[in-house]
Design a protein around this motif. Structure first.
Motif, mmCIF file in Angstrom:
data_model
loop_
_atom_site.group_PDB
_atom_site.id
_atom_site.type_symbol
_atom_site.label_atom_id
_atom_site.label_comp_id
_atom_site.label_asym_id
_atom_site.label_seq_id
_atom_site.Cartn_x
_atom_site.Cartn_y
_atom_site.Cartn_z
ATOM 1 N N GLY A 1 -2.104 -18.420 50.173
ATOM 2 C CA GLY A 1 -1.922 -19.623 49.260
ATOM 3 C C GLY A 1 -0.459 -20.307 49.214
ATOM 4 O O GLY A 1 -0.424 -21.201 48.464
ATOM 5 N N ILE A 2 0.288 -19.640 50.124
ATOM 6 C CA ILE A 2 1.814 -20.572 49.953
ATOM 7 C C ILE A 2 1.993 -21.275 51.534
ATOM 8 O O ILE A 2 1.946 -20.578 52.464
ATOM 9 N N SER A 3 2.101 -22.529 51.395
ATOM 10 C CA SER A 3 2.426 -23.158 52.709
ATOM 11 C C SER A 3 3.891 -23.767 52.349
ATOM 12 O O SER A 3 3.986 -24.484 51.322
ATOM 13 N N VAL A 4 4.685 -23.986 53.350
ATOM 14 C CA VAL A 4 6.126 -24.518 53.277
ATOM 15 C C VAL A 4 6.051 -25.652 54.359
ATOM 16 O O VAL A 4 5.980 -25.287 55.554
ATOM 17 N N PRO A 5 6.517 -26.576 53.768
ATOM 18 C CA PRO A 5 6.455 -27.977 55.017
ATOM 19 C C PRO A 5 7.454 -27.523 55.887
ATOM 20 O O PRO A 5 8.804 -27.077 55.428
ATOM 21 N N ALA A 6 7.321 -27.732 57.204
ATOM 22 C CA ALA A 6 8.308 -27.486 58.327
ATOM 23 C C ALA A 6 9.692 -28.148 58.069
ATOM 24 O O ALA A 6 10.743 -27.517 58.384
ATOM 25 N N GLY A 7 9.727 -29.291 57.369
ATOM 26 C CA GLY A 7 10.912 -29.884 57.081
ATOM 27 C C GLY A 7 11.657 -29.119 56.095
ATOM 28 O O GLY A 7 13.008 -29.133 56.331
ATOM 29 N N THR A 8 11.079 -28.497 55.221
ATOM 30 C CA THR A 8 11.827 -27.857 54.253
ATOM 31 C C THR A 8 12.359 -26.472 54.841
ATOM 32 O O THR A 8 13.627 -26.271 54.739
ATOM 33 N N ILE A 9 11.801 -26.042 55.709
ATOM 34 C CA ILE A 9 12.061 -24.721 56.210
ATOM 35 C C ILE A 9 13.243 -24.981 57.215
ATOM 36 O O ILE A 9 14.318 -24.318 57.447
ATOM 37 N N GLU A 10 13.299 -26.160 57.892
ATOM 38 C CA GLU A 10 14.117 -26.705 58.834
ATOM 39 C C GLU A 10 15.429 -26.850 58.213
ATOM 40 O O GLU A 10 16.408 -26.782 58.797
ATOM 41 N N ARG A 11 15.368 -27.538 57.253
ATOM 42 C CA ARG A 11 16.451 -28.085 56.298
ATOM 43 C C ARG A 11 17.550 -26.697 55.968
ATOM 44 O O ARG A 11 18.651 -26.747 56.225
ATOM 45 N N VAL A 12 16.915 -25.722 55.534
ATOM 46 C CA VAL A 12 17.550 -24.456 55.352
ATOM 47 C C VAL A 12 17.948 -24.021 56.547
ATOM 48 O O VAL A 12 19.466 -23.242 56.570
ATOM 49 N N GLU A 13 17.074 -23.886 57.577
ATOM 50 C CA GLU A 13 17.473 -23.005 58.824
ATOM 51 C C GLU A 13 18.857 -23.679 59.397
ATOM 52 O O GLU A 13 19.582 -23.006 60.047
ATOM 53 N N THR A 14 18.724 -24.840 59.630
ATOM 54 C CA THR A 14 19.807 -25.834 60.360
ATOM 55 C C THR A 14 21.040 -25.891 59.413
ATOM 56 O O THR A 14 22.064 -26.444 60.164
ATOM 57 N N SER A 15 21.231 -25.389 58.232
ATOM 58 C CA SER A 15 22.275 -25.526 57.445
ATOM 59 C C SER A 15 23.243 -24.577 58.040
ATOM 60 O O SER A 15 22.997 -23.447 58.522
ATOM 61 N N SER A 16 24.625 -25.266 57.712
ATOM 62 C CA SER A 16 25.625 -24.137 58.126
ATOM 63 C C SER A 16 25.809 -22.881 57.293
ATOM 64 O O SER A 16 26.290 -21.819 57.522
#
Lengths: 314, 127
Positions: free
Chosen positions: A234-249
């Motif tokens: 029941g939880i979906s996370v938009p790819a952009g949201t994951i990417e923003r956190v992942e690629t952060s310094s």
């Protein structure tokens, strides 16, 4: 009357939090999680085999919270027990003074680490809300009378982030009509869906009848987001949201910022009676989050709540 | 009396994948059998519906309650059936499993609930 009930009916802003699952370590393990939360939260959820993994039981943990002088919210799920056992758990908790009860369907057994087990679902969550309400009114499902019934404050969970989106407010209403006085919402990463839910909940009068608490999840980084997206039902996370956190310094800091943004967004919505926090063992982040949101410790919070009116007695 | 059960299952099995719960609520659930939900939920979808609309438990199957929701809007149902969609349906009486819901409908047995369950009180006016 529980602190949670007292505050929500008075219209005081409320903060609740989920206790991480407890296994070994005795009461000290509970105390370690509770101490950083204690100044900030009004009540703490004692979970019921979260994500279909076995842990120390919901009732035992709720009683442990009482012993540590923190108000418990007894989570009860429909997956593992039939209606006899569910009633016994609620009555057993109430015997010790557990008044807040939060009713959930529960993740399926296939989401857990013992997928070969038998799923029960003898009741569904709206039925469980009705059953818990009946116990507080002095009767078991059978009709057998309970002398000196416990005072219960019954609530439920709703997921405004998954389909059918237009049906979610209807389902929340069904729980409210069955006696739910508060709703802790599921974790979610589609702020526009939360917005639509709160607008409709307010327009339809639901938010005035049952106190709605959006959930903010404090994750340690992008891996947690990916896990939520792939593994948590029941939880979906938009790819952009994951990417923003992942690629952060600094992914840890980026994950915190995401939670802070979500909380700010939720507080700007109509009908929000408080927040529910899930910390994933970042218990220390609660103080930081609430300070950044200018929400004072619970002893300093007074009515009226700027975000939502007092609850109407049904 | 087993004949009635056999006939009922022969009719409802192929169309609705009937599980013979003996207390049929198809008319109020958009003609979609809630007993085919892996969690046998009779009061709407759980919070585990996938982003693509499929079931948490069986990822290849569309959520039973999403189907019910769509059909409730789409099918030419009696208005009163449509209005009963959001009623609180009582817990299943497990003693009725395998019996004919047709007979239980005629005798009223399918509407009997335990004394502690509130009487059916639809939240909307009956037609």
């Amino acid at each position: 009357m529980s602190i949670l009930e007292e505050r929500l009916t008075a219209g005081t802003f409320v903060v609740t939090a989920e206790l991480p699952a407890v296994d070994g370590g005795g009461l000290d393990a509970v105390r370690r999680h509770v101490d950083p939360l204690r100044p900030w939260v009004d009540a703490v959820n004692a979970t019921d085999n979260t994500a279909a993994h076995a842990h120390a039981s919901n009732v035992a943990v709720a009683i442990a919270l009482l012993r540590l002088e923190v108000e418990p919210i007894l989570q009860v799920v429909c997956r593992d027990k039939n209606r006899l056992a569910l009633q016994a758990d609620i009555m057993g908790g109430a015997l010790h003074g557990v008044e807040n009860v939060c009713c959930l369907t529960g993740d399926d057994v296939t989401a857990g680490d013992e997928p070969e087990t038998r799923r029960v679902f003898d009741l569904d969550s709206p039925q469980l809300v009705q059953v818990a309400t009946g116990l507080g009114q002095g009767r078991y499902v059978s009709g057998r009378t309970i002398e000196a019934p416990p005072h219960l404050f019954v609530g439920a969970v709703e997921n405004p982030f998954t389909h059918p989106l237009p049906g979610r407010v209807d389902r929340a209403w069904k729980k409210a009509r069955a006696g739910a006085r508060f709703l802790q919402l599921q974790i979610g990463y589609h702020p526009e869906r939360l917005g639509a839910f709160m607008v409709e909940a307010t327009r339809s009068g639901l938010a005035a009848r049952t106190a709605i608490l959006p959930t903010i999840c404090l994750l340690p980084g992008a891996r947690g987001l990916r896990f939520m997206d792939e593994r948590v039902p029941g939880i979906s996370v938009p790819a952009g949201t994951i990417e923003r956190v992942e690629t952060s310094s600094d992914p840890r800091e980026a994950a915190y910022d995401l939670a802070l943004q979500q909380a700010r967004h939720a507080l700007d919505l109509p009908g929000v009676a408080g927040l529910h926090l899930v910390t994933f063992r970042r218990d220390d982040a609660v103080a930081r989050l609430l300070t950044d949101l200018s929400i004072p410790p619970h002893a300093e919070r007074l009515p009226p709540n700027a975000h939502s009116p007092a609850l109407v007695h049904p | 009396m087993a004949l009635l059960e056999t006939v009922e299952h022969a009719v409802k099995g192929p169309i609705w994948d009937c599980r013979m719960c003996g207390q049929c609520v198809l008319h109020s659930t958009g003609m979609t059998c809630p007993m085919t939900c892996p969690k046998t939920l009779r009061n709407g979808p759980c919070g585990g519906v996938r982003e693509d609309g499929n079931c948490e438990v069986v990822p290849t199957m569309r959520c039973v309650w999403l189907k019910a929701y769509d059909r409730k809007e789409r099918l030419p149902l009696l208005p009163s059936w449509r209005r009963h969609f959001d009623d609180l349906r009582p817990p299943v009486d497990n003693r009725l499993k395998g019996t004919s819901s047709w007979r239980n409908l005629v005798t009223g047995r399918d509407r009997e609930t335990p004394d502690g369950w509130p009487d059916a009180a639809p939240h909307v006016a009956e037609v």
